[in-house]
Enzyme design. Structure first.
Site, mmCIF file in Angstrom:
data_model
loop_
_atom_site.group_PDB
_atom_site.id
_atom_site.type_symbol
_atom_site.label_atom_id
_atom_site.label_comp_id
_atom_site.label_asym_id
_atom_site.label_seq_id
_atom_site.Cartn_x
_atom_site.Cartn_y
_atom_site.Cartn_z
ATOM 1 N N GLY A 1 -20.008 7.074 4.306
ATOM 2 C CA GLY A 1 -19.044 7.282 3.209
ATOM 3 C C GLY A 1 -19.740 7.166 1.865
ATOM 4 O O GLY A 1 -20.525 6.238 1.643
ATOM 5 N N GLY B 1 -17.863 7.778 -1.232
ATOM 6 C CA GLY B 1 -16.829 7.808 -2.270
ATOM 7 C C GLY B 1 -17.154 6.679 -3.243
ATOM 8 O O GLY B 1 -18.283 6.172 -3.281
ATOM 9 N N ASN B 2 -16.185 6.226 -3.995
ATOM 10 C CA ASN B 2 -16.425 5.169 -4.974
ATOM 11 C C ASN B 2 -17.064 3.934 -4.319
ATOM 12 O O ASN B 2 -18.061 3.409 -4.801
ATOM 13 C CB ASN B 2 -15.092 4.798 -5.650
ATOM 14 C CG ASN B 2 -15.241 3.603 -6.575
ATOM 15 O OD1 ASN B 2 -15.232 2.462 -6.122
ATOM 16 N ND2 ASN B 2 -15.416 3.835 -7.857
ATOM 17 N N LYS C 1 0.869 -1.193 0.000
ATOM 18 C CA LYS C 1 0.000 0.000 0.000
ATOM 19 C C LYS C 1 0.888 1.220 0.000
ATOM 20 O O LYS C 1 1.967 1.227 0.596
ATOM 21 C CB LYS C 1 -0.904 0.006 1.234
ATOM 22 C CG LYS C 1 -1.960 1.102 1.265
ATOM 23 C CD LYS C 1 -3.159 0.831 0.362
ATOM 24 C CE LYS C 1 -4.131 -0.107 0.973
ATOM 25 N NZ LYS C 1 -5.420 -0.259 0.330
ATOM 26 N N GLY D 1 -18.560 3.508 -1.162
ATOM 27 C CA GLY D 1 -19.852 3.751 -0.515
ATOM 28 C C GLY D 1 -20.953 3.936 -1.541
ATOM 29 O O GLY D 1 -22.058 3.401 -1.390
ATOM 30 N N TYR D 2 -20.648 4.676 -2.605
ATOM 31 C CA TYR D 2 -21.668 4.912 -3.628
ATOM 32 C C TYR D 2 -22.068 3.603 -4.316
ATOM 33 O O TYR D 2 -23.239 3.264 -4.399
ATOM 34 C CB TYR D 2 -21.189 5.940 -4.675
ATOM 35 C CG TYR D 2 -22.025 5.869 -5.932
ATOM 36 C CD1 TYR D 2 -23.393 6.165 -5.884
ATOM 37 C CD2 TYR D 2 -21.480 5.432 -7.142
ATOM 38 C CE1 TYR D 2 -24.190 6.038 -7.023
ATOM 39 C CE2 TYR D 2 -22.270 5.309 -8.275
ATOM 40 C CZ TYR D 2 -23.628 5.607 -8.213
ATOM 41 O OH TYR D 2 -24.421 5.465 -9.320
HETATM 42 N N1 GLU Z 1 -7.420 -0.150 -2.659
HETATM 43 C C1 GLU Z 1 -8.193 -1.339 -2.786
HETATM 44 C C2 GLU Z 1 -8.130 -2.154 -1.504
HETATM 45 O O1 GLU Z 1 -7.868 -1.616 -0.443
HETATM 46 C C3 GLU Z 1 -7.834 -2.148 -4.033
HETATM 47 C C4 GLU Z 1 -6.416 -2.604 -4.110
HETATM 48 C C5 GLU Z 1 -6.033 -3.222 -5.452
HETATM 49 O O2 GLU Z 1 -6.874 -3.319 -6.319
HETATM 50 O O3 GLU Z 1 -4.854 -3.561 -5.580
HETATM 51 O O4 GLU Z 1 -8.439 -3.302 -1.474
#
Ligand code: GLU
Length: 423
Positions: free
Chosen positions: A221, A223-224, A109, A226-227
């Site tokens: 929420g 955002g993407n 991440k 929650g929506y």
């Molecule tokens: N950010 C998303 C998660 O927390 C997707 C991560 C990804 O697709 O690599 O799961």
């Protein structure tokens, strides 16, 4: 307590259950110890030119937690609260999530400490490109595959992919997922996290024997994630009675029209403003009130640490479906368990996003794209398999959903580490 301390506690809490599965207790202990530390944390300070000619710096990170099951994989977030502690936690959750759904990835991440609302589009592009140049030394299709997370999406992935390819002087679409379709993105990826969550809601309803029309849902929420969760659940017939953004929550007991809420959100910007211009159509309540509503299902879909020991006692929902990463702290978990509130954990509920990222990566490596029906049906299959495996462990060991999910994931992770002699 920081988010990373929460993950460590969650791992510690299931360690004892893993002893049934591994004969070599010393190796198990050592593998678990290794899993409590990311393999690498890359840090930098990015410098970009602002539109007014001045320069500004931004702290940025990429945590690569574990790659024993495959290349590191996980999103990139743009948020003022990003920190080394946070990316370490989020990358650990990614290793666990990827093991839960069984995609051959480890966890990673990244993030930049920035409030994207303060920057123009051109400044955001320069920042994304600067970040991609920093990443270019240690990401790639078989090394680490970033994707969108909070406040990032296809637009940022396009800038980053382009910059990465400039550095490496070749096309490598499989380095980033969550790309726009025109650059090798997958159909269904934008909705995938919300869709995966709506499948979990459907599977859980089947288990408890309730029908969508009789089920009320509150979502924190918009955002993407929650929506899309609200939209798909509402299309399935669930009654979404409240949704919130950082300005407040819109509440309608009979259920909200999510398409209309989305249209108004795009037009007016905040729920507070929508409530003001819509007169008596909605009741505006605050985020804390939303969490305490007497609904059947509560869905935290914003950020970590939304439900803590301070407000967990006031939760009246029967089930929590975690669509954010880490929204319920371990202390809150203990209170919720005592109050017989089920928590379906993030590492299962929001795994739809990374699962479709995996499909996108597979399509890029094959140079072949799938139809949307295939994406959605394979997603459903993988989510169902994970849901059923976790439910089996939950029954067998008489533990919470979270503990069952961690037992499944850590067993897979520890096995991979042992096979590699990493313990
Ligand atoms: N950010 C998303 C998660 O927390 C997707 C991560 C990804 O697709 O690599 O799961």
């Amino acid at each position: 307590m920081g988010a990373f301390a929460n993950v460590l506690k969650q791992i510690d809490e299931v360690a004892v259950f893993l002893e049934d599965d591994f004969e070599d207790k010393k190796a198990l202990k050592s593998a678990l110890k290794n899993l409590k530390k990311p393999q690498k944390v890359h840090k930098t300070t990015l410098k970009i030119k602002l539109d007014n000619g001045k320069t500004r710096t931004f702290k940025a990170f990429r945590s690569q937690h574990n790659n024993s099951r495959g290349p590191y994989k996980g999103g990139i977030r743009f948020h003022p609260n990003v920190s080394e502690d946070e990316v370490k936690a989020l990358s650990t959750w990614m290793s666990i999530k990827n093991a839960v759904v069984g995609v051959a990835y480890g966890g990673g991440k990244g993030g930049i400490v920035v409030d994207p609302k303060e920057l123009s589009e051109a400044e955001l592009e320069r920042l994304s490109r600067a970040y991609a140049r920093f990443l270019s030394k240690f990401v790639g299709p078989w090394i680490d595959i970033p994707a969108p997370d909070v406040n990032t999406g296809g637009r940022e992935m396009a800038w980053m992919l382009d910059e990465y390819e400039k550095v490496h002087k070749q096309s490598t679409p499989a380095t980033f997922t969550g790309k726009p379709i025109e650059l090798g993105g997958s159909l269904g990826r934008t909705e995938a996290t919300g869709r995966g969550g709506s499948y979990v809601l459907e599977f859980d309803s089947a288990l408890t024997g309730v029908t969508p029309v009789k089920t009320s849902v509150a979502v924190q929420g918009f955002g993407n994630v929650g929506y899309w969760f609200s939209k798909l659940a509402s299309d399935m017939g669930y009654r979404i009675v409240a949704v919130s953004d950082s300005s407040g929550a819109l509440y309608v007991k009979k259920g909200l029209n999510i398409d209309k809420v989305k249209e108004d959100k795009d037009k007016y910007g905040s729920f507070e403003k929508i409530a003001k211009v819509s007169k008596d159509k909605y009741k505006l309540i605050d985020n804390e009130d939303l969490l305490g509503l007497g609904v059947d299902i509560l869905v935290p879909a914003a950020l970590e640490n939304a439900i803590t020991k301070k407000n967990a006692g006031g939760i009246k929902a029967k089930t929590i479906i975690e669509m954010a990463n880490g929204p319920v702290t371990p202390e809150a978990d203990t209170i919720l368990e005592k109050n017989k509130i089920e928590v379906i954990p993030d590492v299962l509920s929001n795994a739809g996003g990374v699962t479709v990222s995996y499909f996108e990566w597979v399509q890029n490596l094959h140079g072949y794209s799938w139809k949307e029906d295939r994406v959605n049906s394979e997603l459903r299959e993988m989510m169902k398999k994970a849901f059923d495996s976790i439910f089996e462990i939950k029954k067998q060991k008489n533990v919470t959903w979270r503990k069952a999910a961690y037992i499944l994931a850590l067993k897979r992770l520890v096995t991979a580490m042992m096979l590699r002699g990493r313990c």
